[in-house]
Design a protein around this motif. Structure first.
Motif, PDB file in Angstrom:
ATOM      1  N   LYS A 245     -50.426 145.261 -30.368  1.00  0.00           N
ATOM      2  CA  LYS A 245     -49.389 145.011 -29.113  1.00  0.00           C
ATOM      3  C   LYS A 245     -49.958 143.997 -28.121  1.00  0.00           C
ATOM      4  N   TYR A 246     -51.071 143.579 -28.169  1.00  0.00           N
ATOM      5  CA  TYR A 246     -51.912 142.824 -27.341  1.00  0.00           C
ATOM      6  C   TYR A 246     -53.080 142.318 -28.150  1.00  0.00           C
ATOM      7  N   LEU A 247     -52.533 140.758 -27.923  1.00  0.00           N
ATOM      8  CA  LEU A 247     -53.424 139.980 -28.897  1.00  0.00           C
ATOM      9  C   LEU A 247     -54.041 138.741 -27.748  1.00  0.00           C
ATOM     10  N   ASP A 248     -55.060 138.292 -27.797  1.00  0.00           N
ATOM     11  CA  ASP A 248     -56.184 137.192 -26.775  1.00  0.00           C
ATOM     12  C   ASP A 248     -56.377 136.321 -27.567  1.00  0.00           C
ATOM     13  N   ALA A 258     -49.037 128.017 -38.298  1.00  0.00           N
ATOM     14  CA  ALA A 258     -49.936 129.846 -38.155  1.00  0.00           C
ATOM     15  C   ALA A 258     -49.500 130.056 -37.050  1.00  0.00           C
ATOM     16  N   LEU A 259     -48.932 130.031 -36.114  1.00  0.00           N
ATOM     17  CA  LEU A 259     -49.162 129.865 -34.615  1.00  0.00           C
ATOM     18  C   LEU A 259     -47.109 131.229 -35.452  1.00  0.00           C
ATOM     19  N   VAL A 260     -46.361 130.120 -35.979  1.00  0.00           N
ATOM     20  CA  VAL A 260     -45.094 130.417 -36.345  1.00  0.00           C
ATOM     21  C   VAL A 260     -45.270 132.135 -36.845  1.00  0.00           C
ATOM     22  N   MET A 261     -46.480 131.716 -37.750  1.00  0.00           N
ATOM     23  CA  MET A 261     -46.222 133.441 -38.230  1.00  0.00           C
ATOM     24  C   MET A 261     -46.551 134.489 -37.620  1.00  0.00           C
ATOM     25  N   ILE A 262     -47.027 134.267 -37.055  1.00  0.00           N
ATOM     26  CA  ILE A 262     -48.034 135.192 -35.775  1.00  0.00           C
ATOM     27  C   ILE A 262     -46.302 136.066 -35.296  1.00  0.00           C
ATOM     28  N   LEU A 263     -46.071 135.148 -34.809  1.00  0.00           N
ATOM     29  CA  LEU A 263     -45.061 134.851 -33.812  1.00  0.00           C
ATOM     30  C   LEU A 263     -43.489 135.559 -34.363  1.00  0.00           C
ATOM     31  N   GLN A 264     -43.332 135.494 -35.833  1.00  0.00           N
ATOM     32  CA  GLN A 264     -41.986 135.699 -36.666  1.00  0.00           C
ATOM     33  C   GLN A 264     -42.872 137.524 -37.341  1.00  0.00           C
ATOM     34  N   GLY A 265     -44.321 137.540 -37.519  1.00  0.00           N
ATOM     35  CA  GLY A 265     -44.276 139.323 -37.985  1.00  0.00           C
ATOM     36  C   GLY A 265     -45.272 140.292 -37.135  1.00  0.00           C
ATOM     37  N   CYS A 266     -45.569 139.983 -36.485  1.00  0.00           N
ATOM     38  CA  CYS A 266     -46.714 141.319 -35.362  1.00  0.00           C
ATOM     39  C   CYS A 266     -45.148 141.163 -34.225  1.00  0.00           C
ATOM     40  N   LYS A 267     -44.348 141.732 -34.735  1.00  0.00           N
ATOM     41  CA  LYS A 267     -43.285 142.484 -33.920  1.00  0.00           C
ATOM     42  C   LYS A 267     -43.519 143.069 -32.733  1.00  0.00           C
ATOM     43  N   GLN A 268     -45.045 144.078 -32.648  1.00  0.00           N
ATOM     44  CA  GLN A 268     -44.844 144.988 -31.814  1.00  0.00           C
ATOM     45  C   GLN A 268     -46.003 144.239 -30.903  1.00  0.00           C
ATOM     46  N   LEU A 269     -46.228 142.503 -30.782  1.00  0.00           N
ATOM     47  CA  LEU A 269     -46.633 142.283 -29.443  1.00  0.00           C
ATOM     48  C   LEU A 269     -46.070 142.369 -28.029  1.00  0.00           C
ATOM     49  N   VAL A 270     -46.367 142.942 -27.094  1.00  0.00           N
ATOM     50  CA  VAL A 270     -46.013 142.847 -25.513  1.00  0.00           C
ATOM     51  C   VAL A 270     -46.871 141.982 -24.822  1.00  0.00           C
ATOM     52  N   HIS A 271     -48.230 141.189 -25.356  1.00  0.00           N
ATOM     53  CA  HIS A 271     -48.857 140.461 -24.518  1.00  0.00           C
ATOM     54  C   HIS A 271     -49.986 139.398 -25.531  1.00  0.00           C
ATOM     55  N   LEU A 272     -48.709 138.304 -25.122  1.00  0.00           N
ATOM     56  CA  LEU A 272     -50.212 137.565 -25.653  1.00  0.00           C
ATOM     57  C   LEU A 272     -50.391 136.195 -25.167  1.00  0.00           C
ATOM     58  N   ASP A 273     -51.535 135.795 -25.259  1.00  0.00           N
ATOM     59  CA  ASP A 273     -51.835 135.277 -25.031  1.00  0.00           C
ATOM     60  C   ASP A 273     -52.531 133.772 -25.909  1.00  0.00           C
TER      61      ASP A 273
END
Length: 311
Positions: A245-248, A258-273
């Protein structure tokens, strides 16, 4: 770190509540002394009769320095309360302690925590190394530690001691001054099955992420700034920690794919820095669109480093 406090006091006109948001730990000790004195005066009791449950509840918030160097010397009841394991559930170590492999003669650095360390040495008449100090503090918790922020230059022996003696950890911060520990923490990650929050320094995520996913099923918060994030690292994050849920990852060096992969795959994120990072621009339309569903998304100051052709 400041801590919110709410205390209730009996009064002739009824129960009064004291709300103290954002109070510094040092002032918290002073306030608690005044609060306890007020309570005792109102009820005609002695100083030693301060409610132990209230003491333990509040003393667990004042921080390591006050627990070691201020609280125990107020009175006997405060000393006894300060030794309760519940006061040692959150262990935030000083960033710098004398390294184990440096002798006393050459150890005279100008460091932010020197005042605390000097007082500690004078009070306990002993210069503790990192390993000895970590063991000393961990023993106070009697296995009840919930969060630990390790000191810089932490040793493998100290880390192993934490792993064996603190099985209930929910939060662990290794920090940026522990490159050696960052490299070996994978050996101990299986010990902390209740871990919910983990902060690493610059780290090779390909190695540790699968182990975290295997052993730490409750992890929802991960911080590993200034780290390289390529397709392999992103794939490990998405396949092993998709429930984060929180990734810094601020200050990281990204492959845009790679960033696109994270944004598409980590669907539960509520916080990304991912602020002040390299490999993409902070106004990249594709990135902003993919991140639009994340309530707290930070990418300010990120940029693509221009390629300079020579000759």
């Amino acid at each position: 770190m400041y801590l919110p406090v709410s205390l209730k006091s009996k009064h002739p006109s009824g129960t009064k509540t004291f709300d103290l948001p954002d109070i510094h730990p040092t002032f918290l000790v002073v306030f608690l002394r005044c609060f306890s004195f007020y309570e005792l005066q109102m009820e005609g009791r002695k100083w030693e009769d301060t409610n132990k449950d209230i003491l333990v509840n509040v003393l667990g918030r004042v921080g390591m320095e006050s627990l070691l160097l201020d609280v125990p010397f107020v009175c006997k009841s405060w000393y006894k309360a300060s030794r309760e394991p519940q006061c040692w559930e959150h262990l935030i170590f000083p960033t710098f302690i004398k390294p184990d492999d440096i002798n006393d003669i050459c150890w005279e650095p100008e460091i932010p925590d020197s005042g605390f360390l000097e007082r500690l040495a004078m009070t306990y008449q002993e210069n503790l190394s990192i390993t000895a100090f970590v063991k000393f503090i961990v023993d106070r918790s009697c296995g009840n530690a919930r969060t630990i922020e390790l000191p810089g230059g932490c040793t493998e022996e100290a880390l192993e001691y934490v792993a064996n003696e603190c099985p209930r950890l929910k939060g662990l911060a290794v920090g940026s001054y522990n490159e050696f520990i960052n490299g070996i923490i994978v050996k101990f990650i299986s010990k902390w099955k209740n871990l919910e929050m983990l902060k690493l320094g610059k780290y090779d995520l390909k190695e540790i992420i699968p182990q975290i996913g295997l052993h730490c099923n409750n992890l929802i918060w991960l911080s590993t700034p200034y780290t390289y994030i390529g397709k392999e690292e992103a794939s490990a994050l998405v396949s092993s920690l998709s429930e984060l849920k929180y990734l810094d990852l601020h200050g990281g060096n990204f492959e845009k794919e790679a960033l696109v992969m994270i944004l598409q795959g980590c669907k539960q994120l509520v916080h990304l820095d991912i602020s002040k990072s390299f490999g993409f621009n902070d106004d990249d339309a594709e990135i902003l669109k993919l991140a639009s569903q994340i309530p707290a998304f930070m990418c300010e100051g990120s940029m693509v480093i221009p390629v300079i052709e020579l000759g």
